[in-house]
Design a protein around this motif. Sequence first.
Motif, PDB file in Angstrom:
ATOM      1  N   PRO A 237     104.162 -25.665  93.595  1.00 45.76           N
ATOM      2  CA  PRO A 237     104.696 -26.103  94.886  1.00 45.76           C
ATOM      3  C   PRO A 237     103.824 -25.661  96.055  1.00 45.76           C
ATOM      4  O   PRO A 237     103.285 -24.548  96.058  1.00 45.76           O
ATOM      5  CB  PRO A 237     106.069 -25.430  94.943  1.00 45.76           C
ATOM      6  N   PHE A 238     103.719 -26.546  97.036  1.00 46.33           N
ATOM      7  CA  PHE A 238     103.029 -26.251  98.297  1.00 46.33           C
ATOM      8  C   PHE A 238     103.891 -26.820  99.415  1.00 46.33           C
ATOM      9  O   PHE A 238     104.279 -27.989  99.367  1.00 46.33           O
ATOM     10  CB  PHE A 238     101.648 -26.897  98.337  1.00 46.33           C
ATOM     11  N   ILE A 239     104.191 -25.999 100.408  1.00 48.43           N
ATOM     12  CA  ILE A 239     105.030 -26.446 101.523  1.00 48.43           C
ATOM     13  C   ILE A 239     104.242 -26.376 102.818  1.00 48.43           C
ATOM     14  O   ILE A 239     103.777 -25.314 103.232  1.00 48.43           O
ATOM     15  CB  ILE A 239     106.302 -25.588 101.642  1.00 48.43           C
ATOM     16  N   LEU A 240     104.097 -27.525 103.450  1.00 46.62           N
ATOM     17  CA  LEU A 240     103.486 -27.622 104.771  1.00 46.62           C
ATOM     18  C   LEU A 240     104.553 -27.482 105.841  1.00 46.62           C
ATOM     19  O   LEU A 240     105.629 -28.063 105.734  1.00 46.62           O
ATOM     20  CB  LEU A 240     102.797 -28.975 104.939  1.00 46.62           C
ATOM     21  N   THR A 241     104.236 -26.737 106.890  1.00 45.15           N
ATOM     22  CA  THR A 241     105.109 -26.686 108.061  1.00 45.15           C
ATOM     23  C   THR A 241     104.655 -27.728 109.071  1.00 45.15           C
ATOM     24  O   THR A 241     103.494 -27.753 109.473  1.00 45.15           O
ATOM     25  CB  THR A 241     105.073 -25.296 108.714  1.00 45.15           C
ATOM     26  N   SER A 242     105.580 -28.598 109.468  1.00 43.59           N
ATOM     27  CA  SER A 242     105.321 -29.574 110.521  1.00 43.59           C
ATOM     28  C   SER A 242     106.447 -29.434 111.547  1.00 43.59           C
ATOM     29  O   SER A 242     107.169 -28.441 111.544  1.00 43.59           O
ATOM     30  CB  SER A 242     105.239 -30.978 109.940  1.00 43.59           C
TER      31      SER A 242
END
Length: 297
Positions: free
Chosen positions: A104-109
């Motif tokens: 898993p990889f989570i980008l903050t936008s």
Amino acid sequence: MRVFLTGASGFIGSAVIAELKAHGHEVLGLARNDENAAKLQAAGVAVHRGDLSQPETLAAGAAACDGTIHCAFIHDFSKFMENIAIDRTNVEAMLKALEGSGKPFILTSGTLMADPDREATEEDGPSTEGAGAGRGATELLVEDYAKRGVRAMIVRLPQVHDTQKAGLVTYAIDVAKEKGVSAYIGDGSARWAAAHVDDVAKVYRLALEKGVAGARYHAVGESGVSMRDVAEAVGKRLNLPVASITLEEAPAHFGFLAMFANRDAPTSSRLTQQRLGWRPTGPGLVEDLEHPEFAEA
């Protein structure tokens, strides 16, 4: 999981650390200097030394862990587009390191990056115009890697608050102090979504544990708080007059904040709540701004 967290020593990152540790995860936190490293060590977090100017250091941290949460961003709005480009370079470096891994990889936008003047949902793609276009391109990069063997996801943040900070409202407070008036544009009906920092941290943890590749999640507790309500709360807290200004007056009054101050961006989190089993429970933005312990008083 062992989780690599960028922005680990920051306002949101600190809450994410507490949430992850409370649910049995280990954290490897990015630190660019000794001060941040000491803060992470005091929180019981392993330290990974690196810097946003060195994408390879972030890629190494991501590769060494079971999952990655990317919260770091350079909040110098005088160089907003330059910092978006730096962010995208780092995101791409981490995603390349994870390609084919299934991790898993989570980008903050951000919710202000969505199209304005209507309630945005998780089904809406990123804006391709104005202030949202730059970070929107980073979202598209993440969506591409979701098809390339990374469980890549996006968490969009509203104005994240507690009694210490309040997202972009913190900058508006500084402007009010400087100008001697708490202002809003026109009738003040433009709305910003908001969420308490502890609720936001739960979204990151739940997305890490059970989010699906390519998904967008909205860490939103309040779909839209009007700028007039915000200005009135700030004025009350600082004992300053509250006034309307015109759109033409906004750049001189708000500075960089003017590009967001009249952006009507109500945002729904209904699908996030359904899909992650998340329920925001924290206090509202105005409630925190009016709290007697609010740090910016």
